[in-house]
Structures are given as structure tokens and as C-alpha cells.
Design a protein around this motif. Structure first.
Motif, PDB file in Angstrom:
ATOM      1  N   THR A 145       0.855  -1.128  -0.147  1.00 31.55           N
ATOM      2  CA  THR A 145       0.013  -0.072   0.031  1.00 31.55           C
ATOM      3  C   THR A 145       0.800   1.316  -0.203  1.00 31.55           C
ATOM      4  OG1 THR A 145      -0.214  -0.116   2.295  1.00 31.55           O
ATOM      5  CG2 THR A 145      -2.074  -0.917   1.006  1.00 31.55           C
ATOM      6  N   LYS A 171       2.248  -5.177   3.728  1.00 36.15           N
ATOM      7  CA  LYS A 171       3.605  -4.110   3.510  1.00 36.15           C
ATOM      8  C   LYS A 171       2.986  -2.940   3.492  1.00 36.15           C
ATOM      9  CE  LYS A 171       6.190  -2.400   0.908  1.00 36.15           C
ATOM     10  NZ  LYS A 171       6.246  -1.201   1.534  1.00 36.15           N
ATOM     11  N   SER A 215       2.172   3.377  -7.711  1.00 37.22           N
ATOM     12  CA  SER A 215       2.586   4.310  -8.974  1.00 37.22           C
ATOM     13  C   SER A 215       2.455   3.164  -9.881  1.00 37.22           C
ATOM     14  CB  SER A 215       3.787   4.816  -8.950  1.00 37.22           C
ATOM     15  OG  SER A 215       4.687   3.867  -8.671  1.00 37.22           O
ATOM     16  N   LEU A 266      -3.482   1.655  -9.780  1.00 34.35           N
ATOM     17  CA  LEU A 266      -2.219   2.587 -10.307  1.00 34.35           C
ATOM     18  C   LEU A 266      -2.409   4.009 -10.236  1.00 34.35           C
ATOM     19  CD1 LEU A 266      -0.593   0.065 -12.498  1.00 34.35           C
ATOM     20  CD2 LEU A 266      -0.350   0.046 -10.063  1.00 34.35           C
ATOM     21  N   TRP A 307       1.230   5.774   0.904  1.00 33.66           N
ATOM     22  CA  TRP A 307       1.042   6.380   2.346  1.00 33.66           C
ATOM     23  C   TRP A 307      -0.200   7.478   2.119  1.00 33.66           C
ATOM     24  CZ3 TRP A 307       1.231  11.287  -0.189  1.00 33.66           C
ATOM     25  CH2 TRP A 307       2.081  11.173  -1.118  1.00 33.66           C
ATOM     26  N   ARG A 353      -9.202  -1.972   2.103  1.00 37.74           N
ATOM     27  CA  ARG A 353      -9.959  -2.186   0.914  1.00 37.74           C
ATOM     28  C   ARG A 353      -9.564  -3.631   0.576  1.00 37.74           C
ATOM     29  NH1 ARG A 353      -8.681   1.858  -4.001  1.00 37.74           N
ATOM     30  NH2 ARG A 353      -6.562   1.218  -4.597  1.00 37.74           N
ATOM     31  N   GLU A 412       1.359  12.786 -14.234  1.00 36.55           N
ATOM     32  CA  GLU A 412       0.321  12.907 -12.908  1.00 36.55           C
ATOM     33  C   GLU A 412       0.939  13.818 -12.090  1.00 36.55           C
ATOM     34  OE1 GLU A 412       0.774   9.370 -10.422  1.00 36.55           O
ATOM     35  OE2 GLU A 412      -1.041   9.448  -9.695  1.00 36.55           O
TER      36      GLU A 412
HETATM   37  P1  NAD Z   1       4.920   3.833  -5.108  1.00 43.25           P
HETATM   38  O1  NAD Z   1       4.599   3.090  -6.347  1.00 43.25           O
HETATM   39  O2  NAD Z   1       6.153   4.381  -5.091  1.00 43.25           O
HETATM   40  O3  NAD Z   1       4.840   2.975  -3.633  1.00 43.25           O
HETATM   41  C1  NAD Z   1       3.757   2.256  -3.542  1.00 43.25           C
HETATM   42  C2  NAD Z   1       3.952   1.118  -2.401  1.00 43.25           C
HETATM   43  O4  NAD Z   1       4.813   0.201  -3.191  1.00 43.25           O
HETATM   44  C3  NAD Z   1       4.834   1.527  -1.369  1.00 43.25           C
HETATM   45  O5  NAD Z   1       4.606   0.525  -0.183  1.00 43.25           O
HETATM   46  C4  NAD Z   1       6.511   1.121  -1.622  1.00 43.25           C
HETATM   47  O6  NAD Z   1       7.148   0.770  -0.380  1.00 43.25           O
HETATM   48  C5  NAD Z   1       6.103  -0.110  -2.548  1.00 43.25           C
HETATM   49  N1  NAD Z   1       7.175  -0.283  -3.536  1.00 43.25           N
HETATM   50  C6  NAD Z   1       7.897   0.416  -3.962  1.00 43.25           C
HETATM   51  N2  NAD Z   1       8.796  -0.024  -4.798  1.00 43.25           N
HETATM   52  C7  NAD Z   1       8.528  -1.417  -4.960  1.00 43.25           C
HETATM   53  C8  NAD Z   1       9.015  -2.714  -5.580  1.00 43.25           C
HETATM   54  N3  NAD Z   1       9.885  -2.679  -6.472  1.00 43.25           N
HETATM   55  N4  NAD Z   1       8.390  -3.831  -5.145  1.00 43.25           N
HETATM   56  C9  NAD Z   1       7.536  -3.937  -4.337  1.00 43.25           C
HETATM   57  N5  NAD Z   1       7.042  -2.932  -3.470  1.00 43.25           N
HETATM   58  C10 NAD Z   1       7.246  -1.705  -3.945  1.00 43.25           C
HETATM   59  O7  NAD Z   1       3.812   5.013  -4.997  1.00 43.25           O
HETATM   60  P2  NAD Z   1       3.662   6.231  -3.930  1.00 43.25           P
HETATM   61  O8  NAD Z   1       4.602   7.113  -4.386  1.00 43.25           O
HETATM   62  O9  NAD Z   1       3.958   5.544  -2.595  1.00 43.25           O
HETATM   63  O10 NAD Z   1       2.181   6.429  -4.221  1.00 43.25           O
HETATM   64  C11 NAD Z   1       1.712   7.191  -5.083  1.00 43.25           C
HETATM   65  C12 NAD Z   1       0.963   6.661  -6.287  1.00 43.25           C
HETATM   66  O11 NAD Z   1       0.127   5.697  -5.907  1.00 43.25           O
HETATM   67  C13 NAD Z   1       0.383   7.695  -7.164  1.00 43.25           C
HETATM   68  O12 NAD Z   1       0.997   7.384  -8.643  1.00 43.25           O
HETATM   69  C14 NAD Z   1      -1.002   7.314  -7.064  1.00 43.25           C
HETATM   70  O13 NAD Z   1      -1.699   7.651  -8.030  1.00 43.25           O
HETATM   71  C15 NAD Z   1      -0.961   5.865  -6.906  1.00 43.25           C
HETATM   72  N6  NAD Z   1      -2.403   5.602  -5.964  1.00 43.25           N
HETATM   73  C16 NAD Z   1      -3.294   4.874  -6.666  1.00 43.25           C
HETATM   74  C17 NAD Z   1      -4.347   4.443  -6.108  1.00 43.25           C
HETATM   75  C18 NAD Z   1      -5.450   3.662  -6.871  1.00 43.25           C
HETATM   76  O14 NAD Z   1      -6.424   3.238  -6.322  1.00 43.25           O
HETATM   77  N7  NAD Z   1      -5.621   3.713  -8.314  1.00 43.25           N
HETATM   78  C19 NAD Z   1      -4.789   4.811  -4.905  1.00 43.25           C
HETATM   79  C20 NAD Z   1      -3.504   5.514  -4.193  1.00 43.25           C
HETATM   80  C21 NAD Z   1      -2.447   6.002  -4.837  1.00 43.25           C
END
Ligand code: NAD
Length: 487
Positions: A153, A179, A233, A255, A155, A164, A382
Motif C-alpha cells: 500500500t 506491507k 505508482s 495505479l 502512504w 480495502r 500525474e
Molecule cells: P509507489 O509505487 O512508490 O509505492 C507504493 C508502495 O509500493 C509502497 O508501499 C512502496 O514501499 C512499495 N514499493 C515501491 N517499490 C517497490 C518494488 N519495487 N516492489 C514492491 N513494492 C514496492 O507509490 P507512492 O508514491 O507511494 O504512491 C503514489 C502513487 O500511488 C501515485 O501514482 C498514485 O496515483 C497511486 N495511487 C493509486 C491509487 C488507486 O487506487 N489507483 C490509490 C492511491 C495511490
């Protein structure tokens, strides 16, 4: 001012068969508004993840065989405890994640509703009866648990976005290894574990292992994890999807987004600007559904821009822990630098800032940009920050083309006084969710939620969609008497 109780069982620990010291060590929990270290949280190594998955695998069997009404009782008790502990959850949401108190409160209530809805899932029909061409045969298709589900998830809405997935996965008889992002691991992880433990969830069924990419990667690649539910992301989701594809593992990807509001020439422009402000600036714009593109018909564009800028200027930005504010801090320096670079580059390319485009530390002023064209970064990237770029269009076809130009396809909104025109237009948009005469940030938990294109891989959360998302199908055929084959 909210004070914190940090003499907790979770201090510097992970939750895996109880609160334990992890091999991965611990990390500081930093308040974005002040830079203060609030506590420490345990970090999971690959071996911690492995231990958790092994324990979860064992515990899942007993959990899945527990009568569903007993599982539901535990789920409902967890929801009750979370509500009872609302102040603690909200304080951490405010201080660790920079949420304003109304957002924290909404998130907590929504989370409890989600758990209660999930608790009722196993009471729904979970199979189908099919006819057979073979006399004396009964064909059943039934939904069975996947086993161990890994939930990863972000932050921004740490409690809701964890729950959810965690709640339906548990309710349907799976074990879960959650995680959470390290930056939100208390309200989006430790406090969740505490509530479920106190609600009587059997040991080993839920694990909470905070950490960064390495911890997540260990979970994704673990052979005994049957499914990954990832919210984050698009770049990371794509990599996870690739790994899960190779491992033939089920994966749900929710995403990023670059969501548009379309303001047609017949719209109520004042109401549209209210939608635009809420959708762009809520939680500092750090929402996947953020209204990141404001597509406005040329005949009402200057009126919309003026009204939106006037709304933006009335908003207070500050520390939500000590002041009544509309916007708190951005989550970290990296996000702030990224957003500011997009704004500056867009201005250099010829756009104008009607208001904002400045920040003090992590406190970013709500920003309205006009004259934004599709080649500018504020249009095609974005934002995930409190920025509202306005782009002009001349007819409905052009509006549709501008929306669909983005590879993302999470949500869109349309403002018009002509509902049938709005519905007709909606049929041409490549987004998973569309709201007429509203803004893009919407979530009703009984309605399937999810994106198209680069915003996801087609899965949906919510209501009936959860049953198929967190289970797998099994065909059971029963012959009244054994068949005697030719040999
Ligand atoms: P992120 O992808 O950097 O991180 C999300 C999660 O993935 C964190 O727990 C992180 O530690 C983990 N993570 C990072 N690299 C990883 C890897 N290589 N392997 C496994 N896990 C890994 O995203 P973020 O910057 O924390 O959150 C913002 C993004 O999330 C934005 O793009 C936003 O649009 C998206 N988001 C989407 C929804 C949805 O429902 N579609 C909801 C909330 C946020």
C-alpha cells in the motif's frame, strides 16, 4: 495539538505472530510538517517476509475452515475497535501523513464501513450450479480462498487503501501479509494489526511488515504468496505485474491517474469551479483520483479560471496538528521537488500562474495554471500535488480527444446542464469511473472501483467485485455412480 503515546507494543517492531524484533531493523517515523522524529517502526527484511509467509500459510488453513459467521464476528469486532480508537488512528494519520483532521476522520469511518461490508461477504452466494450433458452428474463452480495474499500500500490513504484489500481477503478465508509504506506504517499498519489482534484474529493470519521496495519485492517474489494486491505508482505496478506474470501469480494493480474534469459551455461554472477546487486540492492533491487536468470550453474558460483561483486563494495551508487548515504539508521533499519542477517547467513553456506556484518547505500553495497545452508537463504527467492546470477546448470531440490522450484511465468528470449530452460524452471516455456534475475524487465502497489503461490491470475493488478479486474458482463435479469407461 495532538500528543502521541509512543510506549506501544509496536515500537520498533513488526507484527508477525505477535510483535517481534525484525531482522531488517527499524526506521524513524518523521512528521512531514515539522521534521520531528515521532517514533520508530520495525522494517522487514526478505527473511522476515519469508518467516511471515510460512506462518501465514499454516494459519490460513484453520482460518478458512473456521465457520464464516465466526470469522465475521472477528471482523466486526475489529471495526468496532478501530472506531473506539478513532482518536489514536486520526492523530497518527494527521501527524505521520500530513492529513487534515476532516480527511483523517472520513478515512477512519470509511475504513470501518469497508470492514463491516467485508464481514458480510462470506454470507453471499459463492458459487454457481451448471447443467451437465452427462446423466447423473452435478457441476458446481465455487469460489475458494487463494491462500496467502500480499498487500502493498501507499502512504496517501494508508488505512483505507490497506483495508480495502485486507478486509475482503481475510473475510473470504485468506491469510494476509500487509506491507505498508514506511512513511505511513503506524496508522496504515501497526494500529491495524493491534485492532485485529485485540479482536481475536488467530495468530499468524495477519502479518504487518513495514518496509520499502526491498521488503515489497520479497513479498512479490515469494513462491507461497498466491496473489499480490498492489496500490501505488504505475512504474512500480508495471514491474510488479511483470514479475507476477512470470510467476503466474494473480495480481491486482490499482495505479496512478491523470484525471480530467470537462467543463462544457452549458455548465454551471460556479459549481464546476467548486468541483475543480475540491478535486484538485483535497489532501494537497495527493490522491490517485485527483482532478489533474481542467479541460474547459473556450467560452467559459476565463470565468472558470477566475472562480477557481478565487477559491484557491481562500485556502489555508499549514500544520494540521496545530492549526485549522485546508491543506497540510506534502509527504516529503522528493514529492515537493517533483511537483515544483513540473510547475516551473510548465511556466517556462508558456503557461501562466493565476495563483500559487510557491511553497515554504513542504507547504505548497494551491496553484492554478492557465494556458496549459498538451505538450506541457502539467498536462501529461500525474501531478499528485495541489495544482490545477487549465486547458481550453472548442468542441465536444476535442474534449474527448484531450481526455483520451492520456495513457492513464482512472476517472473523469463532466459538468453540463444537459444530462443526456453528458452521458453520451461519457461513453467515449477511456476511464474506469466517470462522474457527471461532480469532481473526480469519488469512492463508494459497494460500487466496483478501478481504472483502465495505465491506471490498473482491469481488476476492481468494492462490493460484488471483491468476491472474485480475493478468491479463485474451483469446478467440482459429482457423479451419482462411477462412470465405467471403455478401458
Ligand atoms: P509507489 O509505487 O512508490 O509505492 C507504493 C508502495 O509500493 C509502497 O508501499 C512502496 O514501499 C512499495 N514499493 C515501491 N517499490 C517497490 C518494488 N519495487 N516492489 C514492491 N513494492 C514496492 O507509490 P507512492 O508514491 O507511494 O504512491 C503514489 C502513487 O500511488 C501515485 O501514482 C498514485 O496515483 C497511486 N495511487 C493509486 C491509487 C488507486 O487506487 N489507483 C490509490 C492511491 C495511490
Amino acid at each position: 495539538m495532538n500528543t502521541l503515546n509512543v510506549t506501544n507494543s509496536w515500537d520498533s517492531k513488526i507484527y508477525s505472530g505477535g510483535w517481534i524484533t525484525s531482522e531488517g531493523g527499524s526506521a524513524a517515523v518523521v512528521e512531514p510538517a515539522t521534521g520531528q522524529v515521532l517514533a520508530h517502526i520495525g522494517i522487514g527484511s526478505a527473511e522476515d517476509v519469508n518467516q511471515a509467509v510460512q506462518t501465514a500459510r499454516q494459519a490460513q488453513l484453520g482460518w478458512a475452515h473456521m465457520p464464516f459467521d465466526q470469522r465475521a464476528t472477528i471482523m466486526r469486532e475489529a471495526a468496532r475497535l478501530i472506531r473506539e480508537r478513532a482518536v489514536e488512528f486520526n492523530v497518527w494519520n494527521i501527524r505521520q501523513c500530513g492529513s487534515i483532521s476532516a480527511k483523517a476522520d472520513w478515512e477512519l469511518n470509511a475504513t470501518c464501513e469497508q470492514i463491516l461490508m467485508a464481514a458480510a461477504l462470506p454470507m453471499q452466494p459463492d458459487g454457481l450450479l451448471f447443467p451437465s450433458s452427462m446423466p447423473g452428474r452435478t457441476n458446481l463452480s465455487r469460489q475458494v480462498p487463494i491462500g496467502v495474499i500480499g498487500v502493498i500500500t501507499p502512504w496517501n490513504f494508508p488505512l483505507l487503501l490497506a483495508m480495502r484489500s485486507v478486509a475482503p481477503a481475510l473475510a473470504l478465508g485468506n491469510a494476509v501479509v500487509l506491507k505498508p509504506d514506511q512513511q505511513s506504517a503506524i496508522c496504515g499498519g501497526a494500529l491495524i494489526a493491534q485492532a485485529f489482534e485485540d479482536a481475536g484474529l488467530p495468530s499468524g493470519v495477519l502479518h504487518v511488515i513495514p518496509g520499502g521496495p526491498e521488503t515489497g519485492d520479497a513479498l512479490v517474489k515469494h513462491p507461497d504468496v498466491g496473489m499480490i494486491s498492489f496500490t501505488g505508482s504505475t512504474a512500480v505496478g508495471r514491474a510488479i505485474g511483470q514479475t507476477c506474470g512470470y510467476l503466474l501469480k494473480k495480481v491486482a494493480l490499482e495505479l496512478g491517474g491523470n484525471n480530467a474534469i470537462i467543463v462544457l459551455d452549458d455548465a454551471d461554472v460556479d459549481a464546476a469551479s467548486s468541483s475543480g477546487a475540491w478535486g484538485a486540492f483535497l489532501h494537497q492533491g495527493q490522491i490517485c483520483m485527483q482532478t489533474g487536468r481542467h479541460l474547459v470550453h473556450h467560452s467559459v474558460a476565463s470565468q472558470y479560471a477566475e472562480k477557481l483561483a478565487a477559491r484557491a486563494e481562500k485556502l489555508f495551508v499549514g500544520d494540521p496538528n496545530t492549526e485549522q487548515v485546508h491543506l497540510g504539508p506534502l509527504i516529503n521533499r522528493k514529492q515537493c521537488d517533483r511537483i515544483h519542477a513540473i510547475v516551473q517547467e510548465t511556466l517556462r513553456a508558456g503557461a501562466q500562474a493565476l495563483t500559487g506556484a510557491t511553497h515554504e518547505g513542504l507547504f505548497y500553495r494551491p496553484t492554478v495554471l492557465t494556458g496549459v497545452t498538451p505538450d506541457m508537463p502539467a498536462f501529461h504527467e500525474e501531478l499528485f500535488g495541489p495544482v490545477a492546470p487549465i486547458t481550453i477546448f472548442h468542441n465536444d470531440d476535442e474534449a474527448v480527444e484531450l481526455v483520451n490522450r492520456s495513457a492513464y484511465g482512472l476517472c473523469a468528470a463532466i459538468h453540463t446542464r444537459n444530462i443526456s449530452r453528458g452521458v453520451t460524452l461519457s461513453q467515449r471516455l477511456n476511464t474506469g469511473m466517470i462522474h457527471i456534475n461532480d469532481q473526480t475524487v469519488n469512492n463508494e465502497f459497494h460500487v466496483p472501483f478501478g481504472g483502465m489503461g495505465s491506471s490498473g490491470n482491469g481488476g476492481r475493488f468494492g462490493g460484488p467485485a471483491n468476491v472474485h478479486e480475493f478468491t479463485q474458482s474451483q469446478w467440482l463435479s459429482i457423479m451419482e455412480k462411477p462412470i465405467i469407461y471403455p478401458f
